[in-house]
Design an enzyme around this catalytic site. Structure first.
Site, PDB file in Angstrom:
ATOM      1  CB  THR A  16     -44.007 -92.888-121.948  1.00 39.32           C
ATOM      2  OG1 THR A  16     -44.374 -93.449-123.107  1.00 39.32           O
ATOM      3  CG2 THR A  16     -45.281 -92.932-120.927  1.00 39.32           C
ATOM      4  NE  ARG A  19     -49.109 -99.963-129.249  1.00 36.36           N
ATOM      5  CZ  ARG A  19     -48.258 -99.247-128.288  1.00 36.36           C
ATOM      6  NH1 ARG A  19     -48.491 -97.963-128.089  1.00 36.36           N
ATOM      7  NH2 ARG A  19     -47.405-100.012-127.668  1.00 36.36           N
ATOM      8  N   GLY A  21     -51.582 -98.387-126.582  1.00 39.87           N
ATOM      9  CA  GLY A  21     -50.287 -98.890-125.557  1.00 39.87           C
ATOM     10  C   GLY A  21     -51.043 -98.905-124.023  1.00 39.87           C
ATOM     11  CG  ASP A  22     -48.396 -99.299-121.003  1.00 40.81           C
ATOM     12  OD1 ASP A  22     -47.636 -98.860-122.151  1.00 40.81           O
ATOM     13  OD2 ASP A  22     -47.594 -99.048-119.774  1.00 40.81           O
ATOM     14  CB  THR A  82     -42.085 -95.535-119.430  1.00 45.54           C
ATOM     15  OG1 THR A  82     -41.496 -95.286-120.895  1.00 45.54           O
ATOM     16  CG2 THR A  82     -41.016 -95.728-118.524  1.00 45.54           C
ATOM     17  N   GLY A  83     -42.329 -98.167-121.467  1.00 44.01           N
ATOM     18  CA  GLY A  83     -41.799 -99.286-121.905  1.00 44.01           C
ATOM     19  C   GLY A  83     -42.832 -99.867-123.048  1.00 44.01           C
ATOM     20  N   GLY A 119     -45.435-101.323-124.168  1.00 48.24           N
ATOM     21  CA  GLY A 119     -46.950-101.312-123.864  1.00 48.24           C
ATOM     22  C   GLY A 119     -47.601-102.790-123.970  1.00 48.24           C
TER      23      GLY A 119
HETATM   24  N1  ASP Z   1     -45.713 -97.401-123.025  1.00 47.14           N
HETATM   25  C1  ASP Z   1     -45.733 -96.730-124.204  1.00 47.14           C
HETATM   26  C2  ASP Z   1     -46.546 -97.555-125.062  1.00 47.14           C
HETATM   27  O1  ASP Z   1     -46.387 -98.551-125.388  1.00 47.14           O
HETATM   28  C3  ASP Z   1     -44.363 -96.491-124.808  1.00 47.14           C
HETATM   29  C4  ASP Z   1     -43.273 -96.113-123.905  1.00 47.14           C
HETATM   30  O2  ASP Z   1     -43.349 -95.852-122.454  1.00 47.14           O
HETATM   31  O3  ASP Z   1     -42.196 -95.761-124.243  1.00 47.14           O
HETATM   32  O4  ASP Z   1     -47.202 -96.755-125.693  1.00 47.14           O
END
Ligand code: ASP
Length: 324
Positions: free
Chosen positions: A192, A220, A222-223, A243-244, A246
């Site tokens: 991300t 789906r 995400g955040d 990022t991570g 979500g």
């Molecule tokens: N945060 C993003 C999501 O969950 C993915 C990511 O940041 O790697 O969609």
């Protein structure tokens, strides 16, 4: 008379000083957090990432040093990373379970608390620009899927086929790179991109753009497009982009919680980001966050082994890093 001349001299001197005072601004960005190992990531791959991060910082810095707004800086910086096949946003985004690309993005303006977000985008080249347009040109905050495409067309966006994100040449490049990265121990689920900027007027803006997580199903989301989870900005505290994994970020109300800790507990931006990452770790989630406050103090916190990240400030301070 002498006093008067002295007074005008002081006035002239101070206004000359003022006009030479560089405009104070700062910009921080990320290109995703994940499992990355310094030993096994080839120097070529590292320099490919660093080159794009450098270019993105340069673009944001150019906007801010010319007196542009933090929102312009954020959107233009993120576009550089969306257009690069290296990151999981725009071109080069990860594939869904069904073999398509679905993109999410959001922006927030810390001065007005205005926000715009889009999710499940399959046909707009730069979702970050669409998110901004939702904020500026619609009465809504969050649009998804087909409706978001319809809005894009009404606003003059040229749609691209989903294959734009998957062109053969880029697809092969990406596959090769991903293969190398897998061999290098990089978790290709992540990547991300995000950016937070403070402009010379003291206004903070934040934005985040992503393809989400590889193999995602059932529409789906995400955040990244969720205001208060993956993106938040408020001039009185700071701006944040995440990022991570979500699902954890949504459950924590991650970026809004950081802002709340700064507001109610008077934590500084770094301590607040660290505290939120600790909450994430306790819950079992992984990832990172970038943030900056109204004074231009920058935070880049994560609980993974790496996060593509960097910042630049009006005083010339600059950093780009990948590993912990
Ligand atoms: N945060 C993003 C999501 O969950 C993915 C990511 O940041 O790697 O969609």
């Amino acid at each position: 008379m002498k006093k008067l001349i002295l007074f005008f001299n002081i006035l002239l001197f101070s206004s000359a000083l003022f006009s030479q005072t560089p405009k104070k601004y700062a910009l921080v960005l990320h290109g995703g957090a994940g499992v990355m190992s310094e030993k096994s990531m080839t120097p070529e791959i590292q320099s490919a990432y660093i080159a794009v991060l450098n270019r993105a910082l340069f673009v944001g810095d150019s906007v801010l040093s010319a007196g542009g707004t933090s929102m312009d800086a954020v959107v233009n910086t993120i576009r550089v990373m969306e257009d690069s096949p290296l990151f999981n946003a725009g071109k080069g985004a990860v594939f869904t379970h069904d073999g398509t690309v679905e993109l999410d993005a959001s922006v927030m303006d810390g001065k007005t608390l205005g926000a715009g977000a889009v999710a499940g985008i399959t046909d707009v080249r730069n979702p970050i620009m669409l998110a901004r347009t939702v904020m500026e040109k619609s009465e809504h905050v969050f649009l998804t899927g087909k409706g978001a495409s319809q809005f894009a067309v009404e606003q003059g966006f040229k749609l691209v086929p989903n294959s734009y994100f998957q062109t053969e040449k880029r697809y092969q490049q990406l596959q090769e790179l991903l293969k190398k990265e897998r061999e290098a121990g990089i978790n290709d689920k992540h990547g991300t991109v995000g950016c937070v900027a403070l402009d010379h007027l003291g206004n903070i803006a934040a934005g985040t753009s992503t393809g989400g997580m590889t193999n995602k199903k059932y529409g789906r989301i995400g955040d990244a497009p969720v205001i208060g989870a993956g993106t938040y900005a408020n001039n009185s505290t700071g701006g944040f982009s995440c990022t991570g994994h979500g699902e954890y970020y949504i459950r924590l109300g991650f970026s809004r919680d950081i802002s709340a800790m700064m507001e109610y507990k008077q934590l500084d931006v770094q301590k607040a980001c660290q505290a939120e990452i600790e909450k994430l770790t306790k819950l079992g989630g992984t990832g990172g966050v970038i943030g900056l406050d109204k004074a231009g103090n920058v935070a880049m916190e994560f609980n993974t082994s790496g996060m593509f990240r960097g910042y630049i400030k009006s005083n010339g301070e600059k950093q780009i890093a990948i590993f912990k």
